[in-house]
Structure formats: C-alpha cells, structure tokens
Design a protein around this motif. Structure first.
Motif, PDB file in Angstrom:
ATOM      1  N   UNK A   1       0.833  -1.194   0.000  1.00 12.89           N
ATOM      2  CA  UNK A   1       0.000   0.000   0.000  1.00 12.89           C
ATOM      3  C   UNK A   1       0.870   1.248   0.000  1.00 12.89           C
ATOM      4  N   UNK A   2       0.629   2.136  -0.975  1.00 19.19           N
ATOM      5  CA  UNK A   2       1.375   3.386  -1.030  1.00 19.19           C
ATOM      6  C   UNK A   2       0.631   4.380  -1.906  1.00 19.19           C
ATOM      7  N   UNK A   3       0.854   5.641  -1.658  1.00 22.11           N
ATOM      8  CA  UNK A   3       0.326   6.717  -2.496  1.00 22.11           C
ATOM      9  C   UNK A   3       1.457   7.710  -2.739  1.00 22.11           C
ATOM     10  N   UNK A   4       1.316   8.587  -3.739  1.00 20.65           N
ATOM     11  CA  UNK A   4       2.398   9.543  -4.009  1.00 20.65           C
ATOM     12  C   UNK A   4       2.679  10.425  -2.805  1.00 20.65           C
ATOM     13  N   UNK A   5       3.913  10.842  -2.679  1.00 23.93           N
ATOM     14  CA  UNK A   5       4.282  11.758  -1.614  1.00 23.93           C
ATOM     15  C   UNK A   5       3.785  13.162  -1.958  1.00 23.93           C
ATOM     16  N   UNK A   6       3.947  14.066  -1.007  1.00 24.60           N
ATOM     17  CA  UNK A   6       3.558  15.444  -1.281  1.00 24.60           C
ATOM     18  C   UNK A   6       4.351  16.022  -2.441  1.00 24.60           C
ATOM     19  N   UNK A   7       5.648  15.703  -2.480  1.00 25.56           N
ATOM     20  CA  UNK A   7       6.511  16.198  -3.547  1.00 25.56           C
ATOM     21  C   UNK A   7       7.589  15.175  -3.817  1.00 25.56           C
ATOM     22  N   UNK A   8       7.771  14.867  -5.104  1.00 24.68           N
ATOM     23  CA  UNK A   8       8.820  13.920  -5.496  1.00 24.68           C
ATOM     24  C   UNK A   8       9.275  14.264  -6.912  1.00 24.68           C
ATOM     25  N   UNK A   9      10.518  14.642  -7.044  1.00 19.26           N
ATOM     26  CA  UNK A   9      11.078  14.984  -8.345  1.00 19.26           C
ATOM     27  C   UNK A   9      12.430  14.300  -8.509  1.00 19.26           C
ATOM     28  N   UNK A  10      12.561  13.554  -9.602  1.00 20.45           N
ATOM     29  CA  UNK A  10      13.815  12.885  -9.926  1.00 20.45           C
ATOM     30  C   UNK A  10      14.372  13.539 -11.183  1.00 20.45           C
ATOM     31  N   UNK A  11      15.526  14.195 -11.070  1.00 14.16           N
ATOM     32  CA  UNK A  11      16.091  14.901 -12.198  1.00 14.16           C
ATOM     33  C   UNK A  11      16.700  13.996 -13.243  1.00 14.16           C
ATOM     34  N   UNK A  12      16.907  12.708 -12.907  1.00 11.81           N
ATOM     35  CA  UNK A  12      17.477  11.783 -13.874  1.00 11.81           C
ATOM     36  C   UNK A  12      18.968  11.947 -14.073  1.00 11.81           C
ATOM     37  N   UNK A  13      19.581  12.902 -13.402  1.00  8.91           N
ATOM     38  CA  UNK A  13      21.019  13.132 -13.543  1.00  8.91           C
ATOM     39  C   UNK A  13      21.717  13.034 -12.186  1.00  8.91           C
ATOM     40  N   UNK A  14      21.141  12.206 -11.307  1.00  9.58           N
ATOM     41  CA  UNK A  14      21.704  12.059  -9.970  1.00  9.58           C
ATOM     42  C   UNK A  14      21.158  13.032  -8.960  1.00  9.58           C
ATOM     43  N   UNK A  15      20.174  13.841  -9.353  1.00 10.71           N
ATOM     44  CA  UNK A  15      19.546  14.768  -8.419  1.00 10.71           C
ATOM     45  C   UNK A  15      18.137  14.291  -8.087  1.00 10.71           C
ATOM     46  N   UNK A  16      17.698  14.577  -6.864  1.00 11.26           N
ATOM     47  CA  UNK A  16      16.389  14.120  -6.419  1.00 11.26           C
ATOM     48  C   UNK A  16      15.905  15.055  -5.320  1.00 11.26           C
ATOM     49  N   UNK A  17      14.614  15.402  -5.364  1.00  7.15           N
ATOM     50  CA  UNK A  17      14.015  16.287  -4.371  1.00  7.15           C
ATOM     51  C   UNK A  17      12.737  15.649  -3.858  1.00  7.15           C
ATOM     52  N   UNK A  18      12.572  15.610  -2.544  1.00  5.35           N
ATOM     53  CA  UNK A  18      11.399  14.991  -1.944  1.00  5.35           C
ATOM     54  C   UNK A  18      10.942  15.781  -0.724  1.00  5.35           C
ATOM     55  N   UNK A  19       9.649  15.684  -0.448  1.00  4.01           N
ATOM     56  CA  UNK A  19       9.080  16.311   0.739  1.00  4.01           C
ATOM     57  C   UNK A  19       7.904  15.483   1.217  1.00  4.01           C
ATOM     58  N   UNK A  20       7.696  15.456   2.503  1.00  7.31           N
ATOM     59  CA  UNK A  20       6.564  14.730   3.080  1.00  7.31           C
ATOM     60  C   UNK A  20       6.117  15.434   4.347  1.00  7.31           C
ATOM     61  N   UNK A  21       4.923  15.094   4.807  1.00  9.12           N
ATOM     62  CA  UNK A  21       4.387  15.681   6.036  1.00  9.12           C
ATOM     63  C   UNK A  21       3.488  14.662   6.707  1.00  9.12           C
ATOM     64  N   UNK A  22       3.308  14.808   7.999  1.00  6.58           N
ATOM     65  CA  UNK A  22       2.444  13.872   8.703  1.00  6.58           C
ATOM     66  C   UNK A  22       2.211  14.276  10.142  1.00  6.58           C
ATOM     67  N   UNK A  23       1.265  13.596  10.753  1.00  5.04           N
ATOM     68  CA  UNK A  23       0.969  13.744  12.176  1.00  5.04           C
ATOM     69  C   UNK A  23       1.530  12.514  12.875  1.00  5.04           C
TER      70      UNK A  23
END
Length: 528
Positions: free
Chosen positions: A117-139
């Motif tokens: 079970x999984x759903x997309x994160x708040x933010x997920x970007x893979x640059x494909x050149x070794x860069x990656x940006x992610x963000x999540x939030x929760x209680x």
C-alpha cells in the motif's frame, strides 16, 4: 516520536483524523532517498532485527545487513536483490513491512509490487542526472493517560521532512511543529504558555561513496551502538539528539565495520564527546563489537579524537606529553564496552554487553564502575501467524557515567547511554503475536529498581570506601504490565492502542510512599 495525551476529546479527534485518512487512501511513507539515514527507532528496525534472528538461506540474499548493532543505517545498505521469495509468515511478515517502506524510496532491489500500500508523496522529483528532491508531512505521536495526569510527549505534532540528493550527497531536514519538552526554557512558544515550537532533532548533510563502503554525516541526529533492544550502554536510542560528525567505513572481505562520532554536548563550555566502534560479523550467526567513549574539554573537536584511529585512553598521555602543565585541563573520562550477539539456533539469539567505566586492580579505595546487559530473544511460527519474544536484564553500578572533574556522559541532563542512569537494575520481558503484516498484539512487563545515586553524585577520591553494586539510600521500585494492539496497514499508517497497570514502591525514594495506577496510551504515525 511519541506523544502523551488524555484519551478524551483531543485523542478522539486525532484518532478520527487518522482513521479517516487511512480509510480514504493508504498513506505513503515519508519521502526518502536511498542515501537517507534510517532514523534510529524507526519501526522497520524491529523487522530487520527479527530477520537477523532467522536462518538467512531462505531469503536468498534479499535482506543482507552489513551491520546491525551500529545504527543508523543508510537505506541503500539494506540489500534487496532479486524477486521476493515465497516464504512462510515467519519471514514474509517482516519482509512485507520492510519492502513497503523501501519500495517507494528508490532503494535498489525494492520495486513497487502488488500488495504494498502506497500513495504519491507530497513532492517527489527525480532529475534523472543524480539529483532528487522529496518532501513529506504527517501527524505523529503518542498519548498517555493515567489516574494522575495526561499529556502530549515531546515531539508530538506536525512532522515535515525535506530531502535533496546531488549525486552521492544528501541534504535532509526533519522539522517538528509541536510540543517539545521544556521548550519554554530555550525558545519562544508559538502559543504563549505552551511548549509548542518549531524544532528539529534530525537534520544533516551526508555523503556516501559510490561503492557504499564509506560514508559520513554532519548534523543533528541519534545513534544506537550495541545489541540492546530497549536501550544500549554506550550510545543509546534513548539519548537526546546530538550534534556531531560521524564517519563509517567497511572492509567487506573481513565483514568489519568501523565507525567514529565526534559530538558537542555543551558548546559554550567546550564539552566534547568522542566515540568509536568496531563491529565484526565473525560468522553469519555471530556479531562482535567493541566501543570506546571519551569525554573531554576543548573549544573544538581535536584531530586525534575526530579521526577515531587512536585509542582514547592514550590521547590524554599524548596531550600531557605535548604540554606537560596541561594535565588537569586536558583530563578526559574514558569508558570502554564489548558486546556479542550469537544466533545459537535459527530463531533464537543470546546477546550481552559489558561496559567498564573504571576498574581498579591495585586498590580497593576507589570503587569499580561497571554496567552490563544480558538478553535472550526469539521468533517462531504459530500456524499462519508468528510469535516474537525477548527478555533483557540490565545492571548499572553506582557512579557509572559520572565524573568528579566534570566529564559526565550526559546530554541535556540525561544519560547518553542506558536511560536509567547509574545505580539501577532493570529486567524487561516482551512478546508479540503477528497476525499478518497489518496486525500485531503486543505485551510487555518490566521491573526497575533505582537507587539514589544519580549522574550528579560522582565518587570523589579520598571519600570513604563504598561497594558500588550496593544501592544507595531508599530504593524506588517500579513494576509495569502493558498489553496493546497495533495496526500497520501501510508504511505511512501506523497506530497502536495499549493499556496497563503500574506499581511504584517508595516513589521519589520516600519510604512508604507508594503509588498504584492504571494507564492507557494511543500512538500513531500518519505520514505522506
């Protein structure tokens, strides 16, 4: 992170929010890059521990841990090669929990598959050149209530995580907007009169070599070095977060891992901590470890302490040799520990750790300062379910961790090692029934004896001789029994409800002052 609260309006509201979110759509794990460190105390650490109890052959190399008792681990260190084998619940329950936590985190060998079970994160970007940006939030948090009080524990509230990877570098920040214990002593609260602030206990810059054989971490985090399940004797998961610089390296041919940590405990006072450790997997079923810790005073981290290559017990001699008149100022406090964990049979392991703070062979005028821990744990099948269990006995003599010249092993007034501090004895028994990957029934009982000798009562040379294994003053005895149920249908949805009873004799070391109280707790992690 945990919170304590009255199981009334506030807890019912949190429970309702959690159920609504869980029913609406399964939450995803918090954003994570494979370079990210697995936080000490993360739920999947327990699953890794269970798998290490078992014969690894049926896994076919799918979960291979280079080091289990020197944490935190980086996510890519949890090897996930090949397809998931068809295994009995003894293996498959832990495997499913680990896979759903790592499959969405780009960890090599863990790909999304049916049933996770999984759903997309708040933010997920893979640059494909070794860069990656992610963000999540929760209680996240836990709430406790008994006959006397109820409260939210430190760390409860809104948790946001941000990670950015650049080739083999990672920048990570875990921010908490919530209740932090004693926050008003060091920050202006968001709500006047409360302990509600914005805070972080896990933020760092990290790097891992392409081979994965060495890595480093600079920032604020927690460490746990030793085989103890509840807590360790040197660096423990129960310690406050520390600000430091950690390095690790691995020699695969020898199955040997070396780690070193330099941390600042009190910046204004120049109080530093240095710890280094070797962990050796001598056999597939045997792990051995040696740890040394030093407390010293310096405006900055000293090179020889920082490198971790020289035994700390020698460094004071070197400093005195370089500057003969500085013996008092350069005096350090060193403790050493050795540990072993042996899987005596598939599903059963024994382990132990011995810490030596001070051992006097020539004179009986100065007491020996020792601590030790012994443990036995196991896992086994029960039809289509499985059971896990363990017992741990820990004994700390008087004066352990203390120093009459100011080099005490503490942070924010709490032990860096075992949470009771010195002059204590604790035995804990735990058990769990896993009905599947989603449901678990848990039970635990503990007995703690605590003497009056604390971190603020070191032995001063010249004082009358004492026996360090004799408790000081009136012994406070605490007995606890707890039974609970846990629902963990996805990596981002984790809830537990528990209740129990606590008996305290001679509370606060006052003879005849006893307390009896039932208690309940609600714990949740709802992250996306």
């Amino acid at each position: 992170m945990r919170i304590r609260a009255r199981l009334a309006v506030g807890s019912r509201l949190v429970l309702g929010l959690a159920l609504a979110a869980a029913v609406g759509s399964p939450a995803a794990p918090a954003g994570a890059d494979p370079l990210e460190f697995l936080p000490v105390g993360d739920p999947i650490e327990s699953e890794l521990r269970v798998l290490d109890l078992l014969d690894p052959a049926p896994l076919g190399g799918r979960i291979a841990l280079p080091r289990l008792h020197t944490r935190p681990l980086q996510r890519f260190e949890i090897e996930g090669t090949g397809a998931a084998p068809d295994l009995s619940p003894l293996y498959s329950i832990s495997l499913a929990r680990i896979e759903r936590a790592l499959a969405r985190d780009a960890v090599p060998g863990f790909a999304p598959r049916a049933g996770l079970a999984s759903t997309p994160r708040l933010l997920e970007r893979d640059g494909g050149d070794g860069t990656r940006l992610e963000a999540s939030a929760g209680i996240e948090g836990r709430g406790d209530v008994d006959l006397h009080a109820s409260r939210f524990a430190s760390g409860s509230g809104l948790h946001t995580r941000f990670g950015a990877a650049f080739e083999r570098w990672i920048v990570f920040a875990h921010l908490v907007t919530g209740r932090i214990e004693h926050a008003r002593a060091f920050a202006d609260p968001i709500v006047p009169g409360s302990d509600l602030i914005l805070h972080t206990e896990e933020s760092y810059l990290g790097y891992a070599a392409p081979s994965g054989r060495w890595a480093m971490q600079l920032g604020r985090s927690r460490w746990h070095w030793g085989p103890g399940e509840e807590a360790a004797l040197t660096l423990s998961r129960t310690s406050p977060a520390l600000t430091g610089f950690a390095m690790r390296g691995r020699l695969p041919a020898l199955r040997l891992d070396a780690s070193a940590l330099s941390a600042t405990l009190r910046p204004a006072g120049g109080e530093q901590l240095a710890v280094h450790r070797l962990e050796w997997q001598a056999l597939p079923s045997l792990r051995l470890g040696v740890t040394e810790m030093a407390r010293y005073r310096s405006e900055t981290w000293q090179p020889l302490y920082l490198s971790g290559v020289v035994p700390y017990i020698l460094l004071q001699r070197i400093a005195t040799q370089d500057e003969p008149d500085s013996a008092g100022a350069n005096r350090n406090n060193v403790v050493a520990a050795a540990d072993a964990a042996w899987r005596v049979a598939p599903g059963t392991r024994i382990y132990g750790e011995l810490l030596v703070d001070d051992l006097q062979a020539r004179t009986g005028k100065v007491p020996n300062k020792l601590a030790f821990q012994l443990g036995l744990e196991g896992a086994g099948p029960l039809g289509r379910t499985r059971v896990t269990w363990g017992t741990e006995y820990t004994r700390l003599s008087r004066f352990v961790y203390t120093s009459f010249f100011g080099r005490t092993f503490e942070a924010q007034g709490r032990p860096i090692g075992f949470f009771t501090g010195p002059d204590a004895r604790r035995v804990r028994v735990r058990g769990g029934l896993d009905l599947g990957a989603d449901w678990q029934v848990r039970a635990a009982g503990a007995l703690t004896d605590q003497g009056e000798s604390g971190l603020d009562q070191p032995f001063v040379p010249g004082s009358p001789r004492v026996e360090s294994l004799d408790f000081l003053g009136v012994i406070e005895r605490t007995r606890e029994l707890e039974l609970g149920v846990r629902w963990w249908p996805a990596s981002g949805v984790d809830m537990a409800l528990a209740g129990g009873y606590r008996w305290i004799d001679n509370q606060a070391h006052i003879e005849g002052r006893d307390d009896r109280s039932a208690f309940g707790s609600l714990e949740l992690r709802l992250t996306r």
